[in-house]
Motif scaffolding. Structure first.
Motif, PDB file in Angstrom:
ATOM      1  N   TRP A  59      10.680  17.050  -4.949  1.00 33.67           N
ATOM      2  CA  TRP A  59       9.692  15.976  -4.647  1.00 33.67           C
ATOM      3  C   TRP A  59       9.982  14.487  -5.056  1.00 33.67           C
ATOM      4  O   TRP A  59       9.800  13.652  -4.433  1.00 33.67           O
ATOM      5  CB  TRP A  59       8.410  16.508  -5.538  1.00 33.67           C
ATOM      6  N   ILE A  60      10.716  14.647  -6.244  1.00 32.40           N
ATOM      7  CA  ILE A  60      11.139  13.295  -6.858  1.00 32.40           C
ATOM      8  C   ILE A  60      12.085  12.690  -5.891  1.00 32.40           C
ATOM      9  O   ILE A  60      12.001  11.431  -5.681  1.00 32.40           O
ATOM     10  CB  ILE A  60      11.573  13.351  -8.492  1.00 32.40           C
ATOM     11  N   ILE A  61      13.164  13.506  -5.498  1.00 33.54           N
ATOM     12  CA  ILE A  61      14.420  12.968  -4.512  1.00 33.54           C
ATOM     13  C   ILE A  61      13.650  12.462  -3.516  1.00 33.54           C
ATOM     14  O   ILE A  61      13.982  11.692  -2.940  1.00 33.54           O
ATOM     15  CB  ILE A  61      15.279  13.996  -4.321  1.00 33.54           C
ATOM     16  N   ALA A  62      12.565  13.264  -2.935  1.00 29.60           N
ATOM     17  CA  ALA A  62      11.989  12.923  -1.528  1.00 29.60           C
ATOM     18  C   ALA A  62      11.076  11.457  -1.714  1.00 29.60           C
ATOM     19  O   ALA A  62      11.280  10.678  -0.857  1.00 29.60           O
ATOM     20  CB  ALA A  62      10.947  13.968  -1.041  1.00 29.60           C
ATOM     21  N   MET A  63      10.687  11.277  -2.818  1.00 24.78           N
ATOM     22  CA  MET A  63       9.929  10.284  -3.252  1.00 24.78           C
ATOM     23  C   MET A  63      10.812   8.978  -3.229  1.00 24.78           C
ATOM     24  O   MET A  63      10.617   7.845  -2.890  1.00 24.78           O
ATOM     25  CB  MET A  63       9.014  10.213  -4.134  1.00 24.78           C
ATOM     26  N   LEU A  64      11.887   9.124  -3.694  1.00 21.41           N
ATOM     27  CA  LEU A  64      13.090   8.216  -4.060  1.00 21.41           C
ATOM     28  C   LEU A  64      13.525   7.964  -2.796  1.00 21.41           C
ATOM     29  O   LEU A  64      13.653   6.584  -2.249  1.00 21.41           O
ATOM     30  CB  LEU A  64      14.188   8.664  -4.758  1.00 21.41           C
ATOM     31  N   PHE A  65      13.694   8.821  -1.621  1.00 24.26           N
ATOM     32  CA  PHE A  65      14.199   8.496  -0.432  1.00 24.26           C
ATOM     33  C   PHE A  65      13.090   7.592   0.402  1.00 24.26           C
ATOM     34  O   PHE A  65      13.638   6.913   0.822  1.00 24.26           O
ATOM     35  CB  PHE A  65      14.540   9.681   0.369  1.00 24.26           C
ATOM     36  N   ALA A  66      11.857   7.904   0.228  1.00 25.52           N
ATOM     37  CA  ALA A  66      10.974   7.488   0.833  1.00 25.52           C
ATOM     38  C   ALA A  66      10.660   5.825   0.405  1.00 25.52           C
ATOM     39  O   ALA A  66      10.512   5.105   1.414  1.00 25.52           O
ATOM     40  CB  ALA A  66       9.572   8.258   0.919  1.00 25.52           C
ATOM     41  N   SER A  67      10.812   5.608  -0.790  1.00 18.39           N
ATOM     42  CA  SER A  67      10.815   4.363  -1.414  1.00 18.39           C
ATOM     43  C   SER A  67      12.044   3.353  -0.795  1.00 18.39           C
ATOM     44  O   SER A  67      11.892   2.162  -0.504  1.00 18.39           O
ATOM     45  CB  SER A  67      10.510   4.181  -2.806  1.00 18.39           C
ATOM     46  N   VAL A  69       0.715  -1.025   0.100  1.00 14.91           N
ATOM     47  CA  VAL A  69       0.000   0.071  -0.015  1.00 14.91           C
ATOM     48  C   VAL A  69       0.896   1.302   0.084  1.00 14.91           C
ATOM     49  O   VAL A  69       0.784   2.232  -0.669  1.00 14.91           O
ATOM     50  CB  VAL A  69      -1.120   0.008   1.213  1.00 14.91           C
ATOM     51  N   LEU A  70       1.776   1.482   0.881  1.00 14.12           N
ATOM     52  CA  LEU A  70       2.849   2.357   0.942  1.00 14.12           C
ATOM     53  C   LEU A  70       3.657   2.557  -0.286  1.00 14.12           C
ATOM     54  O   LEU A  70       3.576   3.801  -0.895  1.00 14.12           O
ATOM     55  CB  LEU A  70       3.733   2.431   1.878  1.00 14.12           C
ATOM     56  N   LEU A  71       3.996   1.687  -0.864  1.00  9.79           N
ATOM     57  CA  LEU A  71       4.670   1.619  -2.202  1.00  9.79           C
ATOM     58  C   LEU A  71       3.759   2.046  -3.218  1.00  9.79           C
ATOM     59  O   LEU A  71       4.273   2.996  -4.227  1.00  9.79           O
ATOM     60  CB  LEU A  71       5.240   0.392  -2.573  1.00  9.79           C
ATOM     61  N   PHE A  72       2.654   1.712  -3.273  1.00 13.47           N
ATOM     62  CA  PHE A  72       1.608   2.281  -4.431  1.00 13.47           C
ATOM     63  C   PHE A  72       1.475   3.673  -3.969  1.00 13.47           C
ATOM     64  O   PHE A  72       1.269   4.329  -5.257  1.00 13.47           O
ATOM     65  CB  PHE A  72       0.329   1.306  -4.100  1.00 13.47           C
ATOM     66  N   ILE A  73       1.325   3.940  -2.972  1.00 14.74           N
ATOM     67  CA  ILE A  73       1.026   5.656  -2.831  1.00 14.74           C
ATOM     68  C   ILE A  73       2.285   6.368  -3.198  1.00 14.74           C
ATOM     69  O   ILE A  73       2.043   7.425  -3.522  1.00 14.74           O
ATOM     70  CB  ILE A  73       0.765   5.851  -1.250  1.00 14.74           C
ATOM     71  N   ILE A  74       3.475   5.934  -2.813  1.00 17.22           N
ATOM     72  CA  ILE A  74       4.738   6.723  -3.411  1.00 17.22           C
ATOM     73  C   ILE A  74       4.640   6.656  -4.792  1.00 17.22           C
ATOM     74  O   ILE A  74       4.966   7.508  -5.495  1.00 17.22           O
ATOM     75  CB  ILE A  74       5.828   5.756  -2.613  1.00 17.22           C
ATOM     76  N   GLN A  75       4.219   5.654  -5.579  1.00 19.73           N
ATOM     77  CA  GLN A  75       4.457   5.518  -6.931  1.00 19.73           C
ATOM     78  C   GLN A  75       3.322   6.450  -7.718  1.00 19.73           C
ATOM     79  O   GLN A  75       3.501   7.174  -8.585  1.00 19.73           O
ATOM     80  CB  GLN A  75       4.118   4.274  -7.331  1.00 19.73           C
ATOM     81  N   LEU A  76       2.111   6.632  -6.943  1.00 19.91           N
ATOM     82  CA  LEU A  76       1.031   7.438  -7.421  1.00 19.91           C
ATOM     83  C   LEU A  76       1.594   8.899  -7.125  1.00 19.91           C
ATOM     84  O   LEU A  76       1.188   9.766  -8.018  1.00 19.91           O
ATOM     85  CB  LEU A  76      -0.331   7.274  -6.415  1.00 19.91           C
ATOM     86  N   SER A  77       2.554   8.998  -6.333  1.00 22.41           N
ATOM     87  CA  SER A  77       2.658  10.584  -6.169  1.00 22.41           C
ATOM     88  C   SER A  77       3.773  11.165  -6.848  1.00 22.41           C
ATOM     89  O   SER A  77       3.860  12.519  -6.789  1.00 22.41           O
ATOM     90  CB  SER A  77       3.095  10.599  -4.663  1.00 22.41           C
ATOM     91  N   ILE A  78       4.150  10.382  -7.945  1.00 20.34           N
ATOM     92  CA  ILE A  78       5.228  10.891  -8.867  1.00 20.34           C
ATOM     93  C   ILE A  78       4.632  10.937 -10.326  1.00 20.34           C
ATOM     94  O   ILE A  78       5.337  11.131 -11.217  1.00 20.34           O
ATOM     95  CB  ILE A  78       6.492  10.320  -8.720  1.00 20.34           C
ATOM     96  N   ILE A  79       3.307  10.491 -10.262  1.00 19.03           N
ATOM     97  CA  ILE A  79       2.617  10.649 -11.585  1.00 19.03           C
ATOM     98  C   ILE A  79       1.632  11.756 -11.514  1.00 19.03           C
ATOM     99  O   ILE A  79       1.285  12.217 -10.505  1.00 19.03           O
ATOM    100  CB  ILE A  79       1.934   9.331 -12.018  1.00 19.03           C
ATOM    101  N   TRP A  80       0.951  11.965 -12.590  1.00 25.40           N
ATOM    102  CA  TRP A  80      -0.075  13.161 -12.950  1.00 25.40           C
ATOM    103  C   TRP A  80      -0.696  13.643 -11.826  1.00 25.40           C
ATOM    104  O   TRP A  80      -0.715  14.877 -11.377  1.00 25.40           O
ATOM    105  CB  TRP A  80      -0.925  12.985 -14.230  1.00 25.40           C
ATOM    106  N   PHE A 115      13.631   4.084   2.081  1.00 21.57           N
ATOM    107  CA  PHE A 115      13.491   3.690   3.397  1.00 21.57           C
ATOM    108  C   PHE A 115      12.342   2.774   3.824  1.00 21.57           C
ATOM    109  O   PHE A 115      12.312   1.808   4.509  1.00 21.57           O
ATOM    110  CB  PHE A 115      13.397   4.877   4.261  1.00 21.57           C
ATOM    111  N   LEU A 116      11.352   2.579   2.970  1.00 20.29           N
ATOM    112  CA  LEU A 116      10.122   1.726   2.785  1.00 20.29           C
ATOM    113  C   LEU A 116      11.026   0.417   2.388  1.00 20.29           C
ATOM    114  O   LEU A 116      10.621  -0.763   3.418  1.00 20.29           O
ATOM    115  CB  LEU A 116       9.203   1.907   1.879  1.00 20.29           C
ATOM    116  N   LEU A 117      11.764   0.160   1.594  1.00 24.91           N
ATOM    117  CA  LEU A 117      12.301  -1.084   1.301  1.00 24.91           C
ATOM    118  C   LEU A 117      13.343  -1.642   2.408  1.00 24.91           C
ATOM    119  O   LEU A 117      13.344  -2.650   2.625  1.00 24.91           O
ATOM    120  CB  LEU A 117      13.135  -1.109  -0.151  1.00 24.91           C
ATOM    121  N   LEU A 118      13.849  -0.632   3.047  1.00 19.32           N
ATOM    122  CA  LEU A 118      14.864  -0.931   4.043  1.00 19.32           C
ATOM    123  C   LEU A 118      14.321  -1.502   5.219  1.00 19.32           C
ATOM    124  O   LEU A 118      14.435  -2.497   5.957  1.00 19.32           O
ATOM    125  CB  LEU A 118      15.671   0.175   4.394  1.00 19.32           C
ATOM    126  N   TRP A 119      13.053  -0.826   5.559  1.00 22.32           N
ATOM    127  CA  TRP A 119      12.111  -1.246   6.683  1.00 22.32           C
ATOM    128  C   TRP A 119      11.582  -2.628   6.179  1.00 22.32           C
ATOM    129  O   TRP A 119      11.601  -3.448   7.285  1.00 22.32           O
ATOM    130  CB  TRP A 119      11.111  -0.355   6.768  1.00 22.32           C
TER     131      TRP A 119
END
Length: 77
Positions: free
Chosen positions: A43-51, A10-21, A53-57
């Motif tokens: 914003w793109i850099i922030a979502m890259l870091f968020a993904s 769910v969190l990965l889906f939200i992150i991916q949606l946040s970098i499209i239209w 840290f999500l993968l790390l978690w």
């Protein structure tokens, strides 16, 4: 499916949606500058870091990764 995996997806889906239209259009401007980057690039850099840290978690919370949870310890031969 385990709850850890559901949360991850769910969190990965939200992150991916946040970098499209639909969401990205809210951050498409140049100003304000954040650490010298335009808002859209920051914003793109922030979502890259968020993904990341999500993968790390997800990796750290994996039971197979934690050696104290497994019954096969180094001293048990």
């Amino acid at each position: 499916m385990r709850s850890r995996k559901k949360i991850f997806l769910v969190l990965l889906f939200i992150i991916q949606l946040s970098i499209i239209w639909p969401v990205y259009s809210l951050f498409r401007g140049v100003y304000p500058m954040i650490l010298g980057f335009p808002l859209s690039f920051a914003w793109i850099i922030a979502m890259l870091f968020a993904s990341f840290f999500l993968l790390l978690w997800y990796y750290w919370s994996d039971p197979a990764h934690n050696p104290s949870r497994t019954s096969d310890k180094a001293g048990d031969h």
